[in-house]
Write a protein that holds these residues in place. Structure first.
Motif, PDB file in Angstrom:
ATOM      1  N   UNK A 122       0.855  -1.191   0.000  1.00 29.23           N
ATOM      2  CA  UNK A 122       0.000   0.000   0.000  1.00 29.23           C
ATOM      3  C   UNK A 122       0.885   1.232   0.000  1.00 29.23           C
ATOM      4  N   UNK A 123       0.631   2.118  -0.924  1.00 24.89           N
ATOM      5  CA  UNK A 123       1.362   3.378  -1.008  1.00 24.89           C
ATOM      6  C   UNK A 123       0.397   4.472  -1.435  1.00 24.89           C
ATOM      7  N   UNK A 124       0.439   5.601  -0.731  1.00 25.59           N
ATOM      8  CA  UNK A 124      -0.369   6.756  -1.125  1.00 25.59           C
ATOM      9  C   UNK A 124       0.301   7.385  -2.341  1.00 25.59           C
ATOM     10  N   UNK A 125      -0.084   6.926  -3.519  1.00 26.46           N
ATOM     11  CA  UNK A 125       0.661   7.274  -4.728  1.00 26.46           C
ATOM     12  C   UNK A 125       0.477   8.725  -5.146  1.00 26.46           C
ATOM     13  N   UNK A 126      -0.503   9.422  -4.543  1.00 25.02           N
ATOM     14  CA  UNK A 126      -0.596  10.851  -4.854  1.00 25.02           C
ATOM     15  C   UNK A 126       0.422  11.668  -4.070  1.00 25.02           C
ATOM     16  N   UNK A 127       1.064  11.056  -3.105  1.00 29.11           N
ATOM     17  CA  UNK A 127       2.234  11.644  -2.476  1.00 29.11           C
ATOM     18  C   UNK A 127       1.954  12.724  -1.453  1.00 29.11           C
ATOM     19  N   UNK A 128       3.020  13.302  -0.873  1.00 32.06           N
ATOM     20  CA  UNK A 128       2.869  14.297   0.189  1.00 32.06           C
ATOM     21  C   UNK A 128       2.287  15.617  -0.278  1.00 32.06           C
ATOM     22  N   UNK A 547      11.350  30.557  25.039  1.00 32.76           N
ATOM     23  CA  UNK A 547      11.200  29.880  23.742  1.00 32.76           C
ATOM     24  C   UNK A 547      10.289  28.681  23.889  1.00 32.76           C
ATOM     25  N   UNK A 548       9.695  28.277  22.773  1.00 33.16           N
ATOM     26  CA  UNK A 548       8.906  27.046  22.706  1.00 33.16           C
ATOM     27  C   UNK A 548       8.829  26.617  21.250  1.00 33.16           C
ATOM     28  N   UNK A 549       8.758  25.308  21.030  1.00 31.86           N
ATOM     29  CA  UNK A 549       8.793  24.760  19.682  1.00 31.86           C
ATOM     30  C   UNK A 549       7.546  23.949  19.370  1.00 31.86           C
ATOM     31  N   UNK A 550       7.257  23.852  18.087  1.00 33.87           N
ATOM     32  CA  UNK A 550       6.198  22.985  17.575  1.00 33.87           C
ATOM     33  C   UNK A 550       6.819  22.010  16.591  1.00 33.87           C
ATOM     34  N   UNK A 551       6.529  20.720  16.769  1.00 34.75           N
ATOM     35  CA  UNK A 551       7.004  19.702  15.835  1.00 34.75           C
ATOM     36  C   UNK A 551       5.910  19.358  14.829  1.00 34.75           C
ATOM     37  N   UNK A 552       6.336  19.068  13.607  1.00 31.99           N
ATOM     38  CA  UNK A 552       5.451  18.625  12.532  1.00 31.99           C
ATOM     39  C   UNK A 552       5.853  17.203  12.161  1.00 31.99           C
ATOM     40  N   UNK A 565      13.642  12.167   4.053  1.00 31.94           N
ATOM     41  CA  UNK A 565      12.945  13.100   4.948  1.00 31.94           C
ATOM     42  C   UNK A 565      11.819  13.805   4.190  1.00 31.94           C
ATOM     43  N   UNK A 566      10.619  13.807   4.789  1.00 30.02           N
ATOM     44  CA  UNK A 566       9.490  14.429   4.109  1.00 30.02           C
ATOM     45  C   UNK A 566       8.353  14.668   5.092  1.00 30.02           C
ATOM     46  N   UNK A 567       7.414  15.472   4.671  1.00 31.08           N
ATOM     47  CA  UNK A 567       6.171  15.696   5.399  1.00 31.08           C
ATOM     48  C   UNK A 567       5.109  16.009   4.358  1.00 31.08           C
ATOM     49  N   UNK A 568       3.856  16.088   4.776  1.00 34.24           N
ATOM     50  CA  UNK A 568       2.793  16.355   3.815  1.00 34.24           C
ATOM     51  C   UNK A 568       2.387  17.821   3.833  1.00 34.24           C
ATOM     52  N   UNK A 569       1.847  18.277   2.732  1.00 34.75           N
ATOM     53  CA  UNK A 569       1.347  19.645   2.658  1.00 34.75           C
ATOM     54  C   UNK A 569       0.207  19.863   3.648  1.00 34.75           C
ATOM     55  N   UNK A 570      -0.563  18.812   3.924  1.00 29.30           N
ATOM     56  CA  UNK A 570      -1.665  18.944   4.890  1.00 29.30           C
ATOM     57  C   UNK A 570      -1.138  19.204   6.293  1.00 29.30           C
ATOM     58  N   UNK A 571      -0.095  18.489   6.689  1.00 24.49           N
ATOM     59  CA  UNK A 571       0.482  18.719   8.015  1.00 24.49           C
ATOM     60  C   UNK A 571       1.147  20.087   8.091  1.00 24.49           C
TER      61      UNK A 571
END
Length: 591
Positions: A122-128, A547-552, A565-571
């Motif tokens: 299974x792969x989300x072929x439409x990608x990040x 200071x404070x940080x937010x992780x995605x 290394x990657x992330x999605x446009x939605x995140x």
């Protein structure tokens, strides 16, 4: 016509279920269970409700869902029996136009994968980004994931199923993460610049003050100007600084940003995400003609990784007066000193002391960063609130015993240096795990002049120990070093241990962490608090301001410092919306 959340929330159970038809392949029970939690305040909340339903389902139900999916470019595609959604997705990825060679390769991978795991790949072929992955990327991912552990791969399949459902849900509701797409695109375009010797291999490497590094600085500065920043400059150490002025002259500034240099053969999002998220927020303020009671200063730090010169956190350190003049005489692998590199780049070394910030002029520092770890992706949570940046302590050590013949030396007469280190490694692994959030790593391990038939008389190794607080780190270090001494005495060995680095923990300022928590909660996703095991520019700013940080969340197991290394446009969109919410909170607090 696109659906709305209001329609979904007000519909009858059957009508609501019909609206969500096709999200999960032949498995309407997931949406049906999630709909019991109506009303939903956001699409993100609906998405995570379905994530929780599947997470709580028995393994057999999860496997049934995975097996309900068709193979990529498989028999169902050939027979034209795919669902409409799967047809669209495989077509967008070009799988319906495979060459005979590509088709044969995918068929072999399908067979190998099914034989190993017992379910389809299974792969989300439409990608990040949602546009569709290149066929070669699909084939490469297919081959890579064949090596995973079966339990891991089952969970990875579920993560991709959730991504498929997320994109399908976006389509149904006519939703597009517009700003997330822009941030994703900025990072892709910036990644076109890479150092000589790496660019030719298709690898991303941007080290301090190389041609690629200076090209990145120019591109970021141009984008900042296009986004509406009032002042943009490249400072005396190469930081790109954009300032968006407050409504009234003399107001304080919110400081934010991250670094744009990379490790060798690294990823596109480490550091850079924290530059472009606030840049997108400033651009939206500028487009709306809006000023806030405070200004926003975004800094793209020139150096954080310490790859070309041993000067980690050079960019953020310079802002707090921690630039070490001795660094100027360091030479890189080609013999070019930092002084020469700065002069070649047109930087004014004499101005470095002038860029030190006056903390009284700032509200604080916040940083958005890709997680660089597997926690958020394994939990299927898009954002994480950082509670502290771990303090760390590093040692370079050597265990010394006696080399002897592997065949003639009885086991009870040996002084095996490598076995002593192995015993220490196992102890450190168990000791760090006792804390829950401490870590210990033996990243370098070497038997100099080792031979297959010689008992090791010497073993060199490193130890990296980290924890969310300094006392917790110090207790870990104390116990591990005491065990090193005890093992050496028990085994008749000697050792040398040199501490090479000590960094204090940087706990998040309570008020700023709370602002991030309110912002994340407003997006409808769960609050998840976590320490940062990696160091960040926020550690340096922590020394002079809150200071404070937010992780995605990162995909591909959250891997970082790596081409995967990657992330999605939605995140990324959720991070932008959260950052904007923090700005709104600060504005309301100023009234």
């Amino acid at each position: 016509m696109a659906l709305t959340l209001e329609q979904l929330n007000q519909a009858t159970p059957d009508a609501a279920l019909a609206m969500l038809d096709g999200l999960y392949e032949h498995s309407p029970w997931i949406a049906q269970a999630a709909l019991a939690q109506r009303p939903f305040a956001s699409l993100a909340q609906l998405k995570h409700a379905m994530v929780r339903v599947l997470a709580q389902a028995p393994v057999d139900a999860q496997l049934a869902l995975i097996r309900a999916h068709p193979e990529l470019a498989g028999k169902a595609m050939v027979a034209n029996t795919l669902t409409a959604e799967s047809t669209l997705e495989q077509n967008r990825a070009g799988l319906t136009q495979c060459t005979p060679e590509e088709f044969a390769r995918i068929q072999q991978l399908n067979a190998d994968y099914n034989a190993r795991f017992g379910f389809p790949f299974i792969l989300a072929v439409r990608g990040p980004r949602g546009l569709g992955l290149p066929k070669q990327d699909i084939i490469d991912t297919f081959a890579r994931r064949l090596n995973h552990h079966p339990d891991f791969e089952r969970n990875e399949a579920l993560r991709h199923i959730h991504r498929i459902a997320e994109i399908r849900l976006n389509d149904k509701f006519g939703y597009e993460p517009v700003l997330g797409n822009d941030v994703w695109d900025w990072q892709e375009r910036l990644a076109q610049h890479s150092d000589e010797g790496f660019a030719e291999k298709g690898q991303l490497t941007v080290t301090y003050l190389t041609d690629a590094h200076r090209a990145c600085a120019q591109r970021i500065s141009h984008w900042m100007r296009d986004s509406g920043f009032d002042e943009v400059e490249i400072d005396a150490v190469g930081n790109v600084v954009g300032r968006y002025r407050p409504a009234q002259e003399g107001g304080q500034y919110l400081l934010t940003g991250s670094h744009y240099d990379t490790v060798r053969n690294g990823g596109k999002y480490d550091g850079r995400l924290g530059i472009f998220v606030p840049m997108a927020c400033v651009r939206e303020l500028h487009r709306a003609g809006k000023r806030l009671p405070f200004g926003i200063e975004v800094v793209a730090f020139a150096e954080e990784e310490g790859q070309r010169y041993k000067a980690t956190f050079l960019g953020s350190g310079a802002l707090i007066g921690h630039f070490n003049p001795q660094w100027l005489d360091q030479a890189d692998a080609d013999g070019i000193t930092m002084r020469e590199a700065m002069q070649h780049a047109g930087l004014c070394i004499d101005d470095i002391p002038k860029i030190q910030r006056d903390a009284s002029q700032y509200l604080g520092f916040i940083e958005v960063h890709i997680e660089q770890g597997p926690v958020l992706t394994e939990l299927d949570i898009p954002l994480g609130i950082v509670t502290s940046i771990n303090g760390s302590s590093r040692y370079v050590c050597e265990m010394i015993g006696m080399a002897s013949h592997a065949g003639t030396t009885p086991m009870d007469r040996r002084r095996d240096a490598a076995c002593g280190v192995a015993e220490l490694m196992l102890y450190a692994e168990q000791r760090a795990a006792q804390d829950g959030d401490s870590v210990a790593t033996f990243g370098m391990l070497e038997v100099p002049s080792g031979s297959i038939n010689v008992v090791p008389g010497q073993c060199k190794f490193s130890i990296d120990m980290r924890a969310p607080t300094d006392p917790q780190r110090d207790a870990l270090v104390r116990d591990v070093m005491a065990q090193l001494d005890a093992i050496a005495q028990k085994r008749g060995l000697r050792y040398r241990a040199e501490q090479t680095m000590q960094a204090a923990a940087a706990p998040s300022a309570a008020a700023w962490q709370l602002r991030w928590e309110k912002a994340v909660a407003a997006q409808g996703v769960p609050l998840f608090r976590m320490p940062s095991g990696a160091g960040h520019d926020a550690m340096k700013l922590h020394e002079i301001m809150p200071q404070a940080m937010l992780f995605v969340r990162g995909i591909n197991s959250g891997i970082s410092h790596n081409p995967l290394e990657s992330s999605t446009a939605d995140d990324m969109q959720l991070a932008i919306d959260s950052f904007s919410h923090v700005l709104q909170q600060l504005e309301n607090e100023s009234v």
